[in-house]
Design an enzyme around this catalytic site. Structure first.
Site, PDB file in Angstrom:
ATOM      1  N   GLU A 175       0.723  -1.053  -0.007  1.00  0.00           N
ATOM      2  CA  GLU A 175      -0.034  -0.131   0.087  1.00  0.00           C
ATOM      3  C   GLU A 175       0.767   1.035  -0.136  1.00  0.00           C
ATOM      4  O   GLU A 175       1.609   1.387   0.866  1.00  0.00           O
ATOM      5  CB  GLU A 175      -0.948   0.034   1.150  1.00  0.00           C
ATOM      6  CG  GLU A 175      -1.771   1.138   1.531  1.00  0.00           C
ATOM      7  CD  GLU A 175      -2.427   1.148   2.773  1.00  0.00           C
ATOM      8  OE1 GLU A 175      -2.853  -0.010   3.382  1.00  0.00           O
ATOM      9  OE2 GLU A 175      -2.635   2.264   3.409  1.00  0.00           O
ATOM     10  N   ARG A 202       1.595  10.062   0.693  1.00  0.00           N
ATOM     11  CA  ARG A 202       1.906  11.071   1.602  1.00  0.00           C
ATOM     12  C   ARG A 202       3.265  11.831   1.316  1.00  0.00           C
ATOM     13  O   ARG A 202       3.432  12.784   2.102  1.00  0.00           O
ATOM     14  CB  ARG A 202       2.246  10.320   3.020  1.00  0.00           C
ATOM     15  CG  ARG A 202       1.190   9.918   3.862  1.00  0.00           C
ATOM     16  CD  ARG A 202       1.497   9.168   5.172  1.00  0.00           C
ATOM     17  NE  ARG A 202       0.766   8.305   5.320  1.00  0.00           N
ATOM     18  CZ  ARG A 202       0.698   7.490   6.376  1.00  0.00           C
ATOM     19  NH1 ARG A 202       1.831   7.228   7.108  1.00  0.00           N
ATOM     20  NH2 ARG A 202      -0.085   6.560   6.551  1.00  0.00           N
ATOM     21  N   THR A 241      -3.574   6.164   2.056  1.00  0.00           N
ATOM     22  CA  THR A 241      -3.615   7.506   2.691  1.00  0.00           C
ATOM     23  C   THR A 241      -4.255   8.419   1.492  1.00  0.00           C
ATOM     24  O   THR A 241      -4.126   9.649   1.327  1.00  0.00           O
ATOM     25  CB  THR A 241      -2.141   8.159   3.060  1.00  0.00           C
ATOM     26  OG1 THR A 241      -1.330   7.254   3.576  1.00  0.00           O
ATOM     27  CG2 THR A 241      -2.586   9.313   3.996  1.00  0.00           C
ATOM     28  N   LYS A 272     -10.789  -0.542   6.680  1.00  0.00           N
ATOM     29  CA  LYS A 272      -9.369  -0.236   7.602  1.00  0.00           C
ATOM     30  C   LYS A 272     -10.000   0.171   8.882  1.00  0.00           C
ATOM     31  O   LYS A 272     -10.895   1.145   8.956  1.00  0.00           O
ATOM     32  CB  LYS A 272      -8.736   0.814   6.626  1.00  0.00           C
ATOM     33  CG  LYS A 272      -7.416   1.229   7.414  1.00  0.00           C
ATOM     34  CD  LYS A 272      -6.543   1.931   6.560  1.00  0.00           C
ATOM     35  CE  LYS A 272      -5.176   2.325   7.071  1.00  0.00           C
ATOM     36  NZ  LYS A 272      -4.084   2.693   6.432  1.00  0.00           N
TER      37      LYS A 272
END
Ligand code: 3PG
Length: 205
Positions: free
Chosen positions: A41, A45, A69, A129
């Protein structure tokens, strides 16, 4: 979409990968593959996240690459265009959810409260999640939420490590765990930590 979810279920651990410099991407992803966990993943960011996903899709076709994210539609569109096969958000982005639905991509939004879970279910999203897992009560909270929401399954992430991953994975409503613990250090160290995680998973099955 189902196929991607099945692969995540099989891997059981999803490495959360933050790439600061694009020059490091190949080394980090190669280390995951050599360690036996060809899944990542890649977090949106850092400035090079999109480029790293594109590079991963090209140079590591054997890997299952997703974007993490992702907090809105624009990032989601860029991530999918770059080759991400699944999208993860720390919370629920309706924009990302609709885009993934349109493109039949797997979307795993973050949800930790009953209201957030109800919202996700209303959008047809039942694989969530649970982030940041340890800060929000870890397995104890997941068990309580699962009693109220039997249709939901979770991927706890945040504070998961080799010390507690087995406890999480032993609960049937948890389909995988996310974590960055194997990503610390140089490529050799990443490979070693990944190998250890894979051996650990093999032992428990
Ligand atoms: C994430 O964004 O999913 C987390 O940063 C991963 O959490 P960890 O670093 O505690 O594994």
């Amino acid at each position: 979409m189902d196929n991607v979810l099945q692969k995540i279920e099989q891997f059981k651990i999803v490495p959360v990968v933050t790439i600061q410099r694009i020059e490091d991407a190949e080394g980090m992803l190669g280390a995951l593959c050599r360690g036996g966990l060809p899944v990542a993943e890649i977090c949106f960011r850092t400035d090079c996240a999109e480029e790293a996903i594109r590079l991963a899709a090209k140079k590591f076709p054997q890997m299952l690459i997703g974007a993490g994210t992702v907090i809105g539609g624009e990032q989601c569109t860029r991530a999918l265009a770059a080759g991400a096969k699944f999208i993860v958000s720390p919370g629920l982005s309706e924009e990302a959810g609709f885009l993934c639905m349109q493109r039949r991509a797997l979307y795993l939004p973050g949800a930790v409260t009953p209201s957030e879970i109800i919202k996700a279910i209303s959008l047809g999203l039942t694989c969530l999640k649970f982030f940041p897992a340890e800060s929000f009560g870890g397995l104890k909270t997941i068990k309580s939420l699962s009693a109220a929401f039997p249709q939901v399954r979770f991927m706890p992430t945040g504070g998961v490590s080799l010390e507690n991953v087995n406890e999480y994975l032993s609960f049937p409503k948890i389909f995988a765990c996310g974590g960055s613990w194997m990503m610390k250090g140089n490529a050799k160290e990443i490979e070693e930590k990944t190998t250890r995680a894979v051996h650990f998973l093999e032992k428990r099955t």
